[in-house]
Every structure is written in structure tokens, then in C-alpha cells.
Design a protein around this motif. Structure first.
Motif, PDB file in Angstrom:
ATOM      1  N   ALA A   1       0.828  -1.208   0.000  1.00 29.70           N
ATOM      2  CA  ALA A   1       0.000   0.000   0.000  1.00 29.70           C
ATOM      3  C   ALA A   1       0.864   1.260   0.000  1.00 29.70           C
ATOM      4  O   ALA A   1       0.538   2.251  -0.680  1.00 29.70           O
ATOM      5  CB  ALA A   1      -0.935  -0.011   1.218  1.00 29.70           C
ATOM      6  N   GLU A   2       1.990   1.224   0.770  1.00 30.46           N
ATOM      7  CA  GLU A   2       2.875   2.384   0.781  1.00 30.46           C
ATOM      8  C   GLU A   2       3.481   2.617  -0.609  1.00 30.46           C
ATOM      9  O   GLU A   2       3.579   3.760  -1.066  1.00 30.46           O
ATOM     10  CB  GLU A   2       3.993   2.174   1.806  1.00 30.46           C
ATOM     11  CG  GLU A   2       3.528   2.301   3.247  1.00 30.46           C
ATOM     12  CD  GLU A   2       4.685   2.193   4.212  1.00 30.46           C
ATOM     13  OE1 GLU A   2       5.776   1.728   3.797  1.00 30.46           O
ATOM     14  OE2 GLU A   2       4.516   2.573   5.378  1.00 30.46           O
ATOM     15  N   GLN A   3       3.857   1.524  -1.283  1.00 33.49           N
ATOM     16  CA  GLN A   3       4.419   1.673  -2.613  1.00 33.49           C
ATOM     17  C   GLN A   3       3.372   2.184  -3.595  1.00 33.49           C
ATOM     18  O   GLN A   3       3.656   3.047  -4.444  1.00 33.49           O
ATOM     19  CB  GLN A   3       4.952   0.308  -3.098  1.00 33.49           C
ATOM     20  CG  GLN A   3       5.628   0.372  -4.458  1.00 33.49           C
ATOM     21  CD  GLN A   3       6.835   1.294  -4.459  1.00 33.49           C
ATOM     22  OE1 GLN A   3       7.670   1.222  -3.564  1.00 33.49           O
ATOM     23  NE2 GLN A   3       6.923   2.181  -5.452  1.00 33.49           N
ATOM     24  N   ALA A   4       2.139   1.677  -3.446  1.00 34.22           N
ATOM     25  CA  ALA A   4       1.071   2.128  -4.335  1.00 34.22           C
ATOM     26  C   ALA A   4       0.773   3.605  -4.118  1.00 34.22           C
ATOM     27  O   ALA A   4       0.506   4.351  -5.081  1.00 34.22           O
ATOM     28  CB  ALA A   4      -0.183   1.287  -4.108  1.00 34.22           C
ATOM     29  N   ARG A   5       0.827   4.040  -2.859  1.00 39.70           N
ATOM     30  CA  ARG A   5       0.565   5.446  -2.564  1.00 39.70           C
ATOM     31  C   ARG A   5       1.660   6.334  -3.169  1.00 39.70           C
ATOM     32  O   ARG A   5       1.375   7.402  -3.734  1.00 39.70           O
ATOM     33  CB  ARG A   5       0.515   5.669  -1.057  1.00 39.70           C
ATOM     34  CG  ARG A   5       0.246   7.109  -0.655  1.00 39.70           C
ATOM     35  CD  ARG A   5      -0.026   7.206   0.831  1.00 39.70           C
ATOM     36  NE  ARG A   5       1.111   6.773   1.620  1.00 39.70           N
ATOM     37  CZ  ARG A   5       2.129   7.548   1.939  1.00 39.70           C
ATOM     38  NH1 ARG A   5       2.157   8.805   1.525  1.00 39.70           N
ATOM     39  NH2 ARG A   5       3.120   7.091   2.668  1.00 39.70           N
ATOM     40  N   ALA A   6       2.945   5.871  -3.072  1.00 43.38           N
ATOM     41  CA  ALA A   6       4.027   6.650  -3.664  1.00 43.38           C
ATOM     42  C   ALA A   6       3.871   6.745  -5.183  1.00 43.38           C
ATOM     43  O   ALA A   6       4.080   7.814  -5.770  1.00 43.38           O
ATOM     44  CB  ALA A   6       5.376   6.018  -3.315  1.00 43.38           C
ATOM     45  N   ASP A   7       3.492   5.638  -5.792  1.00 41.32           N
ATOM     46  CA  ASP A   7       3.290   5.656  -7.247  1.00 41.32           C
ATOM     47  C   ASP A   7       2.144   6.586  -7.629  1.00 41.32           C
ATOM     48  O   ASP A   7       2.209   7.297  -8.644  1.00 41.32           O
ATOM     49  CB  ASP A   7       3.002   4.241  -7.757  1.00 41.32           C
ATOM     50  CG  ASP A   7       4.204   3.314  -7.606  1.00 41.32           C
ATOM     51  OD1 ASP A   7       5.332   3.835  -7.443  1.00 41.32           O
ATOM     52  OD2 ASP A   7       4.008   2.083  -7.641  1.00 41.32           O
ATOM     53  N   ALA A   8       1.094   6.574  -6.811  1.00 39.79           N
ATOM     54  CA  ALA A   8      -0.055   7.426  -7.113  1.00 39.79           C
ATOM     55  C   ALA A   8       0.296   8.902  -6.995  1.00 39.79           C
ATOM     56  O   ALA A   8      -0.176   9.731  -7.794  1.00 39.79           O
ATOM     57  CB  ALA A   8      -1.219   7.086  -6.186  1.00 39.79           C
ATOM     58  N   GLU A   9       1.144   9.239  -6.020  1.00 42.80           N
ATOM     59  CA  GLU A   9       1.545  10.629  -5.852  1.00 42.80           C
ATOM     60  C   GLU A   9       2.393  11.108  -7.038  1.00 42.80           C
ATOM     61  O   GLU A   9       2.269  12.258  -7.469  1.00 42.80           O
ATOM     62  CB  GLU A   9       2.308  10.787  -4.544  1.00 42.80           C
ATOM     63  CG  GLU A   9       1.416  10.662  -3.307  1.00 42.80           C
ATOM     64  CD  GLU A   9       2.195  10.760  -2.013  1.00 42.80           C
ATOM     65  OE1 GLU A   9       3.443  10.753  -2.088  1.00 42.80           O
ATOM     66  OE2 GLU A   9       1.565  10.846  -0.946  1.00 42.80           O
ATOM     67  N   ARG A  10       3.270  10.224  -7.540  1.00 42.97           N
ATOM     68  CA  ARG A  10       4.089  10.604  -8.691  1.00 42.97           C
ATOM     69  C   ARG A  10       3.255  10.777  -9.955  1.00 42.97           C
ATOM     70  O   ARG A  10       3.599  11.532 -10.867  1.00 42.97           O
ATOM     71  CB  ARG A  10       5.166   9.539  -8.930  1.00 42.97           C
ATOM     72  CG  ARG A  10       6.294   9.566  -7.917  1.00 42.97           C
ATOM     73  CD  ARG A  10       7.453   8.712  -8.386  1.00 42.97           C
ATOM     74  NE  ARG A  10       7.075   7.304  -8.513  1.00 42.97           N
ATOM     75  CZ  ARG A  10       7.222   6.408  -7.538  1.00 42.97           C
ATOM     76  NH1 ARG A  10       7.728   6.794  -6.368  1.00 42.97           N
ATOM     77  NH2 ARG A  10       6.883   5.146  -7.737  1.00 42.97           N
TER      78      ARG A  10
END
Length: 447
Positions: free
Chosen positions: A159-168
Motif C-alpha cells: 500500500a505504501e508503494q502504491a501510494r508513492a506511485d499514485a503521488e508521482r
């Protein structure tokens, strides 16, 4: 079915009769077969814990032979070090009082050296006159539950990785940005609730003492690893501790929870500060380091006995690799309480701890803190560490001070660090009320 006269009706000789007969044969297990081959573990023990009966399922799980267990081992001997400690201090006393316990999480030792997470339910069997005769215990394999927890941790990282990808990628679609923000808000709320469950929101009142506490979270979206607690041991003494576990996130939260409850249980078993930290070291090393996944913490554990009448308030502490406690004296001095020689808790099988003792006079305050305070970055470019000497000078500039005044002053100091404070910070202060309102000797800090 029988006819009215009691004569059985003729059996159906077709395929249905053959199927019914086969099914009936499957149900003709004996009680012993059902007990021995049950999908869960069963055992019966005498009231002192000696195993009197155990089924084949549990023996197979643990890799033990019946002749080595029955009459030779106690239920607690089947548990890990941490499980045995919890059994002696909580499980067994509660079972004696209540007569029944259900769904208690423990870990059992396998003959191969591994651990088996289990859920245990026990029931005391009584005689006709109400006397306890034996204990019947059911053991369920909780390995799937442990796997589920690991899956939750993996999903948390995903989920943390998905959130970082979504922010980028938020510029690509407004809808994706809104969804990412919604996910982040839900995660922050969940982490905030979990963080509050790891430390007490307030301290209990202690007769003859004043207390204060503060917890500063450096990051709202990562679980911290600082912990503290204050609780009674008996009618005269109180135990307190404060520390910092390695790492952040769910792993740190799991280690924090284990550390707090182990220290609480250890204090009720033996409140000697050095012994409590030694027990924690054994539990952490046995659970993590011995399995190739070392995790550790720093901690100060202390016992305070408030003074009565002419008796002074005494404090005994033990430290495992933690920054030294600071004492603000009623005469305006501030001095550290050194505990040299203490090492990190959980790294070595037998970690040394440093010990110290002091007396708190009226108007004195004992301060415990985590290294987030002394390792805050200051100066041009945020390259300098605040340090222990600066903290001592700050405390001396505010001494004498009550626990609440001390914590309030340090809270303002922490807020002034801004983004130079990169780690969580916990503060715990204990003090003896002054016999009269103190007059501050330093005119720079009027009351």
C-alpha cells in the motif's frame, strides 16, 4: 424405521441402501480415535500442570513422544520462554480464579527447535464436592493466523508503494489523485489509532508523587517505536519504564507491544529493575535473534517507592543502552544519573545492564526521554546534534520545576526544532511535590 408392531421394515436393497451403509461405516469411529486424531490438540493435566493425557495430534505437532511427556512434563514446559512467563503470571492465576479461559494466544516449543503459534482454551474439572480435579485444555494451530498477520504486513508495504506511485502520477488524472489522498487519509487514521494503543494516553495517579508525560510523533504516516508505562507493583512501590525499539512501521509496533507487555509481566514476577530487563532480553533474543531476525530496543526500567513521613522517596533504575536519566534538583541543579555498561536489549543472549539509585527530595524531578530529543538536528544546515550537554543546561535553566513544568518546557523546545526533529520523542517525568512553592533562582525564567 420400524412398523407399529416393532418389526423392522425390509431394508432397501438398492443403491441407496448401499450408500447409507457405507456412510454409516464412516461414522463408526471410537471415542479414542476421535480424541487421538482430532484436528486440534487435546491434553489433560493435574492441577500442578503435570500432563496426564495428550492426544496424538498435539504430539505430532510438537515432535514429542507420549512416554516423554505424560507424567514427566508440565504444560508450561511445552511453551516458549515468553509463553511460560505469561502462563505463570497471567494464564494460570486467572484459570484458578475463573475456572475457564478461552482463546489465549501462546507459543509452544517444537522438538526441532521451532515455534508453534497456538490458541489455547482451558477448563477446570471439579469433583462432586466442588474440589478441582484436573485441567482439560484444547490447543488450536494458529500458524495460519501468523501467516495472515505477515500477509497484512506485506499488504501494508504494498500500500505504501502504491501510494508513492499514485503521488508521482497524480498529474495524469485527478481521479487517481483523489483516490490516493483518500487511501492516505484512511491509512493515517488507522495508524493514529494503532499508535495510541501502543502507549497509555494518561498516567495513573501515584500517591505522594507528581507525574507528566508527552509523546511527539515525528511522522504522521509511520508508526513510531517509543514506549513508556507506569503501573503499581504493590501497595508501596510503582514500576515505570521508557524506551525505543528499532525500526518503524508495523514491525516496530509489534516489537513495542511485545516489549511493553513483557516488562509488565516481568515486573509482577520480579520487580528488580535489572531482572526485568534481563527477562526482556531473553524474550527478544529467543524470539528474534535466535531465528536470524535480530530486533532490539533501548530501555530504562525503574522502581519508585514514594516516601512517607520522614522516609525519603527512593528510585532504583536499570538501563540497557538508553540515554541516562536526568534529575532536576530543588536547589536549581540538573544532573544525570549515569548507568554505564548497559547494552542494547535483545542482541546478545546475556546483555549487561547498568544500574543506579537515587533519592528524590521535595521539589526534585526525575526525567526520562528517548534519543529523538538529544539527536535532533540544530544549527546552520541542520548538521549539529542537540546533545546531552545542551539538554542538561536547558534543564538547569528551568530547575527547580515540577514534572508538568518540565515536560511543558521540553515540549516547547521540541516544537522549536521543526524539521530538525527526525525521530519520535517520548518524555516521562516523576517528581516529589515541593513542601512550599519554589522560588526560581534564575531571574531569566520567572514563574
Amino acid at each position: 424405521m420400524c412398523r407399529a408392531g416393532g418389526v423392522p421394515e425390509p431394508a432397501d436393497t438398492g443403491d441407496d441402501a448401499s450408500t447409507d451403509a457405507s456412510f454409516t461405516a464412516l461414522l463408526e469411529d471410537s471415542a479414542d480415535d476421535l480424541y487421538e486424531s482430532a484436528p486440534c490438540g487435546y491434553l489433560s493435566t493435574l492441577m500442578d500442570g503435570t500432563v496426564a493425557k495428550i492426544n496424538a495430534t498435539l504430539l505430532q505437532w510438537l515432535g514429542l513422544r507420549r512416554e516423554d511427556v505424560v507424567g514427566r512434563m508440565r504444560f508450561a514446559d511445552l511453551l516458549t520462554v515468553g509463553g511460560k512467563l505469561y502462563h505463570e503470571t497471567h494464564f494460570a492465576p486467572l484459570l484458578r480464579m475463573q475456572g475457564e479461559l478461552r482463546g489465549i494466544a501462546l507459543e509452544m516449543r517444537k522438538q526441532s527447535g521451532g515455534r508453534l503459534p497456538v490458541l489455547v482454551s482451558s477448563l477446570v474439572k471439579y469433583g462432586t464436592e466442588g474440589e478441582p480435579l484436573l485441567i482439560r485444555t484444547t490447543v488450536f494451530d494458529a500458524s495460519d493466523r501468523r501467516a495472515y498477520e505477515e500477509e497484512l504486513l506485506r499488504r501494508r508495504r504494498d500500500a505504501e508503494q502504491a501510494r508513492a506511485d499514485a503521488e508521482r502520477a497524480r498529474a495524469e488524472a485527478e481521479e487517481a489523485r483523489r483516490q490516493a489522498e483518500a487511501d492516505r487519509a484512511r491509512l493515517a487514521d488507522a495508524l493514529a489509532v494503532l499508535q495510541q494503543s501502543l502507549v497509555p494516553s494518561s498516567l495513573p495517579p501515584v500517591p505522594g508523587l507528581e507525574t507528566a508525560v508527552h509523546y511527539h510523533t515525528a511522522s504522521a504516516d509511520r508508526l513510531g517505536g517509543d514506549f513508556y508505562d507506569l503501573f503499581p507493583i504493590d501497595g508501596k512501590r510503582w514500576a515505570f519504564f521508557l524506551g525505543d525499539v528499532c525500526g518503524k512501521g508495523p514491525e516496530a509496533a509489534s516489537l513495542t507491544s511485545l516489549t511493553r507487555y513483557t516488562l509488565r509481566a516481568a515486573a509482577l514476577h520480579d520487580p528488580e529493575p535489572a531482572t526485568a530487563l534481563a527477562t526482556l532480553n531473553t524474550v527478544l533474543h529467543d524470539r528474534y535473534a535466535a531465528g536470524g531476525d535480530p530486533r532490539y530496543c533501548t530501555a530504562i526500567f525503574g522502581v519508585v517507592e514514594p516516601g512517607t513521613g520522614d522516609e525519603p522517596t527512593t528510585v532504583r533504575i536499570a538501563s540497557g543502552g538508553h540515554p541516562p536519566a536526568l534529575v532536576l534538583r530543588a536547589d536549581g541543579r540538573a544532573e544525570y544519573l549515569p548507568t554505564p555498561g548497559g547494552l542494547l536489549i535483545g542482541i546478545l543472549p546475556d546483555a549487561p545492564v547498568g544500574t543506579a539509585r537515587t533519592v528524590l527530595a521535595p521539589g526534585d524531578t526525575l526525567l526520562l526521554y528517548t534519543d529523538g530529543l538529544t539527536e535532533a538536528r540544530t544549527g546552520p544546515g541542520r548538521t549539529d546534534l542537540y546533545g546531552e550537554e545542551a539538554l542538561r543546561a536547558f534543564a538547569a535553566g528551568h530547575a527547580p520545576a515540577t514534572p508538568q513544568e518540565t515536560v511543558t518546557a521540553l515540549t516547547g523546545l521540541i516544537q522549536g526544532f521543526g524539521d530538525g526533529l527526525e525521530d519520535d520523542t517520548a518524555l516521562l517525568a516523576l517528581g516529589v511535590p515541593a513542601s512550599r512553592p519554589p522560588v526560581h533562582p534564575n531571574p531569566k525564567h520567572p514563574r
